[in-house]
Design a protein around this motif. Structure first.
Motif, PDB file in Angstrom:
ATOM      1  N   LYS A  41       2.650   3.067  33.921  1.00 54.51           N
ATOM      2  CA  LYS A  41       3.303   1.948  33.240  1.00 54.51           C
ATOM      3  C   LYS A  41       3.181   2.081  31.726  1.00 54.51           C
ATOM      4  CE  LYS A  41       2.140  -1.319  36.947  1.00 54.51           C
ATOM      5  NZ  LYS A  41       1.446  -2.614  37.263  1.00 54.51           N
ATOM      6  N   GLU A  42       4.033   1.380  31.020  1.00 54.17           N
ATOM      7  CA  GLU A  42       3.915   1.325  29.569  1.00 54.17           C
ATOM      8  C   GLU A  42       2.800   0.343  29.197  1.00 54.17           C
ATOM      9  OE1 GLU A  42       8.563   2.260  28.329  1.00 54.17           O
ATOM     10  OE2 GLU A  42       7.593   0.412  27.700  1.00 54.17           O
ATOM     11  N   ARG A  43       2.255   0.553  28.015  1.00 53.50           N
ATOM     12  CA  ARG A  43       1.232  -0.367  27.542  1.00 53.50           C
ATOM     13  C   ARG A  43       1.865  -1.731  27.278  1.00 53.50           C
ATOM     14  NH1 ARG A  43      -2.706   1.922  23.112  1.00 53.50           N
ATOM     15  NH2 ARG A  43      -0.849   1.793  21.783  1.00 53.50           N
ATOM     16  N   GLU A  44       1.147  -2.759  27.661  1.00 51.93           N
ATOM     17  CA  GLU A  44       1.655  -4.117  27.490  1.00 51.93           C
ATOM     18  C   GLU A  44       0.567  -5.006  26.891  1.00 51.93           C
ATOM     19  OE1 GLU A  44       2.602  -5.835  31.284  1.00 51.93           O
ATOM     20  OE2 GLU A  44       0.555  -5.702  32.018  1.00 51.93           O
ATOM     21  N   GLY A  45       1.009  -6.029  26.226  1.00 49.95           N
ATOM     22  CA  GLY A  45       0.064  -6.978  25.645  1.00 49.95           C
ATOM     23  C   GLY A  45      -0.463  -7.928  26.689  1.00 49.95           C
ATOM     24  N   GLY A  46      -1.766  -8.222  26.601  1.00 46.87           N
ATOM     25  CA  GLY A  46      -2.353  -9.180  27.511  1.00 46.87           C
ATOM     26  C   GLY A  46      -2.543 -10.534  26.839  1.00 46.87           C
ATOM     27  N   GLY A  47      -2.877 -10.475  25.562  1.00 43.31           N
ATOM     28  CA  GLY A  47      -3.087 -11.713  24.835  1.00 43.31           C
ATOM     29  C   GLY A  47      -3.746 -11.431  23.507  1.00 43.31           C
ATOM     30  N   HIS A  48      -3.746 -12.435  22.638  1.00 44.00           N
ATOM     31  CA  HIS A  48      -4.410 -12.237  21.358  1.00 44.00           C
ATOM     32  C   HIS A  48      -5.034 -13.537  20.870  1.00 44.00           C
ATOM     33  CE1 HIS A  48      -0.214 -13.084  19.477  1.00 44.00           C
ATOM     34  NE2 HIS A  48      -0.940 -14.175  19.332  1.00 44.00           N
ATOM     35  N   SER A  49      -5.856 -13.392  19.856  1.00 44.94           N
ATOM     36  CA  SER A  49      -6.519 -14.537  19.246  1.00 44.94           C
ATOM     37  C   SER A  49      -6.300 -14.483  17.744  1.00 44.94           C
ATOM     38  CB  SER A  49      -8.024 -14.495  19.541  1.00 44.94           C
ATOM     39  OG  SER A  49      -8.711 -15.480  18.789  1.00 44.94           O
ATOM     40  N   THR A  50      -5.888 -15.609  17.177  1.00 46.43           N
ATOM     41  CA  THR A  50      -5.839 -15.680  15.724  1.00 46.43           C
ATOM     42  C   THR A  50      -7.273 -15.704  15.202  1.00 46.43           C
ATOM     43  OG1 THR A  50      -5.931 -18.093  15.567  1.00 46.43           O
ATOM     44  CG2 THR A  50      -3.760 -17.101  15.957  1.00 46.43           C
ATOM     45  N   SER A  51      -7.428 -15.545  13.920  1.00 44.21           N
ATOM     46  CA  SER A  51      -8.767 -15.571  13.341  1.00 44.21           C
ATOM     47  C   SER A  51      -9.416 -16.940  13.523  1.00 44.21           C
ATOM     48  CB  SER A  51      -8.723 -15.198  11.866  1.00 44.21           C
ATOM     49  OG  SER A  51      -7.822 -16.050  11.172  1.00 44.21           O
ATOM     50  N   ALA A  52      -8.605 -17.957  13.724  1.00 40.57           N
ATOM     51  CA  ALA A  52      -9.127 -19.306  13.957  1.00 40.57           C
ATOM     52  C   ALA A  52      -9.420 -19.561  15.430  1.00 40.57           C
ATOM     53  CB  ALA A  52      -8.136 -20.345  13.441  1.00 40.57           C
ATOM     54  N   GLY A  53      -9.136 -18.561  16.269  1.00 38.58           N
ATOM     55  CA  GLY A  53      -9.456 -18.705  17.691  1.00 38.58           C
ATOM     56  C   GLY A  53      -8.336 -19.252  18.546  1.00 38.58           C
ATOM     57  N   ARG A  54      -7.150 -19.412  17.983  1.00 39.33           N
ATOM     58  CA  ARG A  54      -6.012 -19.853  18.794  1.00 39.33           C
ATOM     59  C   ARG A  54      -5.517 -18.652  19.590  1.00 39.33           C
ATOM     60  NH1 ARG A  54      -1.798 -23.391  15.471  1.00 39.33           N
ATOM     61  NH2 ARG A  54      -1.136 -23.823  17.601  1.00 39.33           N
ATOM     62  N   THR A  55      -5.256 -18.885  20.857  1.00 37.72           N
ATOM     63  CA  THR A  55      -4.934 -17.778  21.751  1.00 37.72           C
ATOM     64  C   THR A  55      -3.529 -17.887  22.327  1.00 37.72           C
ATOM     65  OG1 THR A  55      -5.996 -19.006  23.543  1.00 37.72           O
ATOM     66  CG2 THR A  55      -7.324 -17.330  22.418  1.00 37.72           C
ATOM     67  N   LEU A  56      -3.028 -16.728  22.720  1.00 35.13           N
ATOM     68  CA  LEU A  56      -1.729 -16.630  23.380  1.00 35.13           C
ATOM     69  C   LEU A  56      -1.874 -15.589  24.474  1.00 35.13           C
ATOM     70  CD1 LEU A  56       1.314 -17.460  23.327  1.00 35.13           C
ATOM     71  CD2 LEU A  56       1.675 -15.425  21.904  1.00 35.13           C
ATOM     72  N   TYR A  57      -1.327 -15.868  25.655  1.00 36.88           N
ATOM     73  CA  TYR A  57      -1.480 -14.976  26.790  1.00 36.88           C
ATOM     74  C   TYR A  57      -0.131 -14.558  27.349  1.00 36.88           C
ATOM     75  CZ  TYR A  57      -6.228 -16.808  26.696  1.00 36.88           C
ATOM     76  OH  TYR A  57      -7.495 -17.159  26.303  1.00 36.88           O
TER      77      TYR A  57
END
Length: 126
Positions: A41-57
């Motif tokens: 499979k191709e690499r995919e994003g799982g999620g990230h965190s802003t420096s303030a700790g806000r997350t996206l999945y």
């Protein structure tokens, strides 16, 4: 020396849990995220965190995976619950140089992340 070092990868049964850790050193991290690449499979994003700790999945992991970060230690963790065989992949930590951040509502491109770890393998068996 800039480094991102992942740890915590393992082989687990479906339904199990794992926590991956990413230790950043040699720079101050802005946005930090987890990516994964499964076999064939191709690499995919799982999620990230802003420096303030806000997350996206990503939708594929939302509700099962939790990202947390410790800015004091420049660390990022990924707690994975309810693991499925489809979660089998090499998991990579990535970071942007401070003060580059990321949006809490949309994903950054891989090319926007300046630093990458070598990856840690997660294998989920049925």
């Amino acid at each position: 020396q800039v480094q991102l070092v992942e740890s915590g990868g393992d082989s687990v049964q479906a339904g199990g849990s794992l926590t991956l850790s990413c230790a950043a050193s040699g720079f101050r991290a802005g946005c930090m995220g987890w990516f994964r690449q499964g076999p064939g499979k191709e690499r995919e994003g799982g999620g990230h965190s802003t420096s303030a700790g806000r997350t996206l999945y990503a939708s594929s992991v939302k509700g099962r995976f939790t990202i947390s970060r410790d800015n004091a230690d420049n660390n990022l963790n990924l707690t994975m619950n309810g693991l499925k065989p489809d979660d089998t992949a090499m998991y990579y930590c990535a970071a942007k140089q401070w003060p580059n951040s990321c949006s809490p509502t949309s994903f950054s491109r891989e090319a926007d992340f300046a630093y990458w770890g070598q990856g840690t393998q997660v294998t989920v068996s049925s």
